[in-house]
Design a protein around this motif. Structure first.
Motif, PDB file in Angstrom:
ATOM      1  N   GLN A  82       0.834  -1.209   0.000  1.00 11.82           N
ATOM      2  CA  GLN A  82       0.000   0.000   0.000  1.00 11.82           C
ATOM      3  C   GLN A  82       0.866   1.256   0.000  1.00 11.82           C
ATOM      4  OE1 GLN A  82      -2.350   1.356   3.541  1.00 11.82           O
ATOM      5  NE2 GLN A  82      -4.090   1.158   2.157  1.00 11.82           N
ATOM      6  N   ASP A  83       1.936   1.241   0.771  1.00  7.81           N
ATOM      7  CA  ASP A  83       2.821   2.405   0.817  1.00  7.81           C
ATOM      8  C   ASP A  83       3.548   2.587  -0.513  1.00  7.81           C
ATOM      9  OD1 ASP A  83       2.083   2.999   3.388  1.00  7.81           O
ATOM     10  OD2 ASP A  83       3.831   2.052   4.327  1.00  7.81           O
ATOM     11  N   VAL A  84       3.971   1.485  -1.116  1.00  5.66           N
ATOM     12  CA  VAL A  84       4.601   1.571  -2.435  1.00  5.66           C
ATOM     13  C   VAL A  84       3.607   2.154  -3.441  1.00  5.66           C
ATOM     14  CG1 VAL A  84       5.558   0.253  -4.359  1.00  5.66           C
ATOM     15  CG2 VAL A  84       6.214  -0.317  -2.013  1.00  5.66           C
ATOM     16  N   ASP A  85       2.365   1.693  -3.368  1.00  4.14           N
ATOM     17  CA  ASP A  85       1.333   2.187  -4.282  1.00  4.14           C
ATOM     18  C   ASP A  85       1.077   3.679  -4.063  1.00  4.14           C
ATOM     19  OD1 ASP A  85       1.082  -0.338  -5.345  1.00  4.14           O
ATOM     20  OD2 ASP A  85      -0.753  -0.832  -4.232  1.00  4.14           O
ATOM     21  N   ASP A  86       1.100   4.117  -2.800  1.00  4.84           N
ATOM     22  CA  ASP A  86       0.899   5.538  -2.516  1.00  4.84           C
ATOM     23  C   ASP A  86       2.016   6.384  -3.132  1.00  4.84           C
ATOM     24  OD1 ASP A  86      -1.475   5.217  -1.183  1.00  4.84           O
ATOM     25  OD2 ASP A  86      -0.645   5.511   0.829  1.00  4.84           O
ATOM     26  N   VAL A  87       3.245   5.921  -2.985  1.00  2.00           N
ATOM     27  CA  VAL A  87       4.369   6.659  -3.579  1.00  2.00           C
ATOM     28  C   VAL A  87       4.234   6.670  -5.101  1.00  2.00           C
ATOM     29  CG1 VAL A  87       6.871   6.687  -3.925  1.00  2.00           C
ATOM     30  CG2 VAL A  87       5.933   6.239  -1.651  1.00  2.00           C
ATOM     31  N   TRP A  88       3.881   5.518  -5.665  1.00  2.00           N
ATOM     32  CA  TRP A  88       3.715   5.448  -7.129  1.00  2.00           C
ATOM     33  C   TRP A  88       2.650   6.439  -7.585  1.00  2.00           C
ATOM     34  CZ3 TRP A  88       0.636   4.749 -11.308  1.00  2.00           C
ATOM     35  CH2 TRP A  88       1.251   4.324 -12.496  1.00  2.00           C
ATOM     36  N   ASP A  89       1.501   6.428  -6.916  1.00  2.00           N
ATOM     37  CA  ASP A  89       0.423   7.351  -7.282  1.00  2.00           C
ATOM     38  C   ASP A  89       0.834   8.805  -7.096  1.00  2.00           C
ATOM     39  OD1 ASP A  89      -1.243   5.255  -7.925  1.00  2.00           O
ATOM     40  OD2 ASP A  89      -2.526   5.426  -6.143  1.00  2.00           O
ATOM     41  N   SER A  90       1.576   9.078  -6.041  1.00  2.00           N
ATOM     42  CA  SER A  90       1.957  10.472  -5.765  1.00  2.00           C
ATOM     43  C   SER A  90       2.782  11.056  -6.898  1.00  2.00           C
ATOM     44  CB  SER A  90       2.739  10.563  -4.442  1.00  2.00           C
ATOM     45  OG  SER A  90       4.080  10.111  -4.582  1.00  2.00           O
ATOM     46  N   ILE A  91       3.580  10.215  -7.552  1.00  2.00           N
ATOM     47  CA  ILE A  91       4.421  10.674  -8.657  1.00  2.00           C
ATOM     48  C   ILE A  91       3.646  10.649  -9.972  1.00  2.00           C
ATOM     49  CG2 ILE A  91       6.543  10.215  -9.938  1.00  2.00           C
ATOM     50  CD1 ILE A  91       7.594   8.876  -7.327  1.00  2.00           C
ATOM     51  N   ALA A  92       2.946   9.558 -10.224  1.00  3.89           N
ATOM     52  CA  ALA A  92       2.235   9.406 -11.496  1.00  3.89           C
ATOM     53  C   ALA A  92       1.132  10.450 -11.667  1.00  3.89           C
ATOM     54  CB  ALA A  92       1.636   8.005 -11.593  1.00  3.89           C
ATOM     55  N   LEU A  93       0.547  10.920 -10.559  1.00  3.90           N
ATOM     56  CA  LEU A  93      -0.596  11.833 -10.632  1.00  3.90           C
ATOM     57  C   LEU A  93      -0.239  13.291 -10.406  1.00  3.90           C
ATOM     58  CD1 LEU A  93      -3.258   9.738  -8.657  1.00  3.90           C
ATOM     59  CD2 LEU A  93      -3.180  10.131 -11.130  1.00  3.90           C
ATOM     60  N   HIS A  94       1.041  13.604 -10.238  1.00  8.00           N
ATOM     61  CA  HIS A  94       1.359  14.958  -9.777  1.00  8.00           C
ATOM     62  C   HIS A  94       1.138  16.041 -10.833  1.00  8.00           C
ATOM     63  CE1 HIS A  94       5.448  14.528 -11.632  1.00  8.00           C
ATOM     64  NE2 HIS A  94       5.427  15.848 -11.635  1.00  8.00           N
ATOM     65  N   THR A  95       0.888  15.658 -12.087  1.00  8.90           N
ATOM     66  CA  THR A  95       0.534  16.646 -13.103  1.00  8.90           C
ATOM     67  C   THR A  95      -0.897  16.453 -13.592  1.00  8.90           C
ATOM     68  OG1 THR A  95       1.380  15.284 -14.916  1.00  8.90           O
ATOM     69  CG2 THR A  95       2.930  16.820 -13.891  1.00  8.90           C
ATOM     70  N   THR A  96      -1.730  15.826 -12.774  1.00  9.62           N
ATOM     71  CA  THR A  96      -3.131  15.582 -13.130  1.00  9.62           C
ATOM     72  C   THR A  96      -4.023  16.317 -12.135  1.00  9.62           C
ATOM     73  OG1 THR A  96      -2.494  13.393 -13.949  1.00  9.62           O
ATOM     74  CG2 THR A  96      -4.836  13.802 -13.658  1.00  9.62           C
ATOM     75  N   PRO A  97      -4.295  17.589 -12.371  1.00  8.64           N
ATOM     76  CA  PRO A  97      -5.050  18.395 -11.402  1.00  8.64           C
ATOM     77  C   PRO A  97      -6.430  17.828 -11.118  1.00  8.64           C
ATOM     78  CG  PRO A  97      -4.061  19.774 -13.115  1.00  8.64           C
ATOM     79  CD  PRO A  97      -3.914  18.357 -13.573  1.00  8.64           C
TER      80      PRO A  97
ATOM     81  N   ILE B 282      -7.362  15.466  -8.963  1.00  7.00           N
ATOM     82  CA  ILE B 282      -7.465  14.110  -8.421  1.00  7.00           C
ATOM     83  C   ILE B 282      -6.638  13.914  -7.147  1.00  7.00           C
ATOM     84  CG2 ILE B 282      -6.985  11.659  -8.872  1.00  7.00           C
ATOM     85  CD1 ILE B 282      -7.749  12.130 -11.764  1.00  7.00           C
ATOM     86  N   PRO B 283      -5.360  14.307  -7.115  1.00  8.73           N
ATOM     87  CA  PRO B 283      -4.515  13.969  -5.962  1.00  8.73           C
ATOM     88  C   PRO B 283      -5.065  14.423  -4.607  1.00  8.73           C
ATOM     89  CG  PRO B 283      -3.143  14.704  -7.772  1.00  8.73           C
ATOM     90  CD  PRO B 283      -4.554  14.952  -8.185  1.00  8.73           C
ATOM     91  N   GLN B 284      -5.739  15.573  -4.557  1.00  7.69           N
ATOM     92  CA  GLN B 284      -6.221  16.056  -3.255  1.00  7.69           C
ATOM     93  C   GLN B 284      -7.290  15.157  -2.648  1.00  7.69           C
ATOM     94  OE1 GLN B 284      -6.665  17.692  -6.194  1.00  7.69           O
ATOM     95  NE2 GLN B 284      -8.512  18.982  -6.176  1.00  7.69           N
ATOM     96  N   HIS B 285      -7.849  14.259  -3.451  1.00  6.26           N
ATOM     97  CA  HIS B 285      -8.853  13.328  -2.944  1.00  6.26           C
ATOM     98  C   HIS B 285      -8.258  11.973  -2.574  1.00  6.26           C
ATOM     99  CE1 HIS B 285     -11.970  16.151  -4.063  1.00  6.26           C
ATOM    100  NE2 HIS B 285     -11.454  16.225  -5.281  1.00  6.26           N
ATOM    101  N   LYS B 286      -6.957  11.831  -2.753  1.00  7.84           N
ATOM    102  CA  LYS B 286      -6.269  10.577  -2.451  1.00  7.84           C
ATOM    103  C   LYS B 286      -5.669  10.628  -1.046  1.00  7.84           C
ATOM    104  CE  LYS B 286      -5.313   7.879  -5.472  1.00  7.84           C
ATOM    105  NZ  LYS B 286      -5.914   6.579  -5.847  1.00  7.84           N
TER     106      LYS B 286
END
Length: 216
Positions: free
Chosen positions: A103-118, A120-124
């Motif tokens: 889960q922590d690995v997935d969170d880090v992956w999402d944090s990077i993959a989504l950082h230019t997708t306005p 969405i990230p604030q709801h994660k």
């Protein structure tokens, strides 16, 4: 954490073996501009987390921040994936050497993959939200006035923006996408190439629909 940990604007820089290894890897791989940007992203993200009283793991936030632009670097860049995904994959590969939950690995992956997708990230989960918050503060100045003058000054004294950061970061983004412009479809890097590359032609979603192989 050791008693001699570095503290900037009240935020303690993670100094575990994993964090130190990440720092060394990024420092050796990235330009000075991207390295200092990544550290500021962590600091502004952490300050946001403290202000909003979010429960987050500083180490995971640090890894997400430090790796978020690694996909720009040739060593980690694929031929077809978005640079954000390349950076996320680099972080995931790095974390395999440590005792980190999936889960922590997935969170880090999402944090990077989504950082230019306005939008969405604030709801994660907090690590995902805070990496993007740090990026948006450092690149776009979003929530600029939510930080004190002292916080901004100390962060930028320790990790300088330089006089031409705005142009420099645009150039870095362009470098990371110009060889695979198709990866900018549906994300903010299309704006970068439109400004920086006179040969770039933006893909239009409506045209894709109208020109699809369906009859109607």
């Amino acid at each position: 954490m050791s008693d001699k940990s570095e503290i900037i604007a009240g935020i303690r820089i993670p100094d575990s073996q994993m964090a130190k290894a990440a720092t060394e890897l990024v420092r050796d791989s990235e330009t000075d501009l991207l390295y200092h940007h990544s550290r500021r992203v962590f600091l502004f993200g952490a300050l946001t987390g403290e202000r909003k009283e979010l429960k987050y793991d500083p180490e995971l936030l640090y890894i997400g921040a430090m790796f978020h632009d690694m996909g720009i670097i040739d060593t980690y860049a694929s031929e077809t994936e978005r640079f954000e995904v390349d950076g996320a994959n680099a972080a995931r590969d790095f974390l395999k050497s440590y005792d980190i939950s999936q889960q922590d690995v997935d969170d880090v992956w999402d944090s990077i993959a989504l950082h230019t997708t306005p939008g969405i990230p604030q709801h994660k989960r907090p690590v995902v939200a805070l990496v993007t918050a740090g990026v948006e503060m450092d690149v776009l100045g979003l929530a600029y006035n939510d930080f004190s003058d002292a916080e901004r000054e100390e962060v930028c004294t320790c990790h300088p923006r330089g006089l031409k950061f705005k142009h420099g970061i645009l150039s870095a983004f362009c470098y990371g996408t110009i060889k695979k412009p198709e990866t900018t479809f549906g994300n903010v890097k299309a704006d970068v190439l439109e400004r920086m590359d006179p040969t770039y032609k933006r893909v239009n979603f409506a045209e894709l629909i109208m020109n699809s192989t369906w009859d109607s």
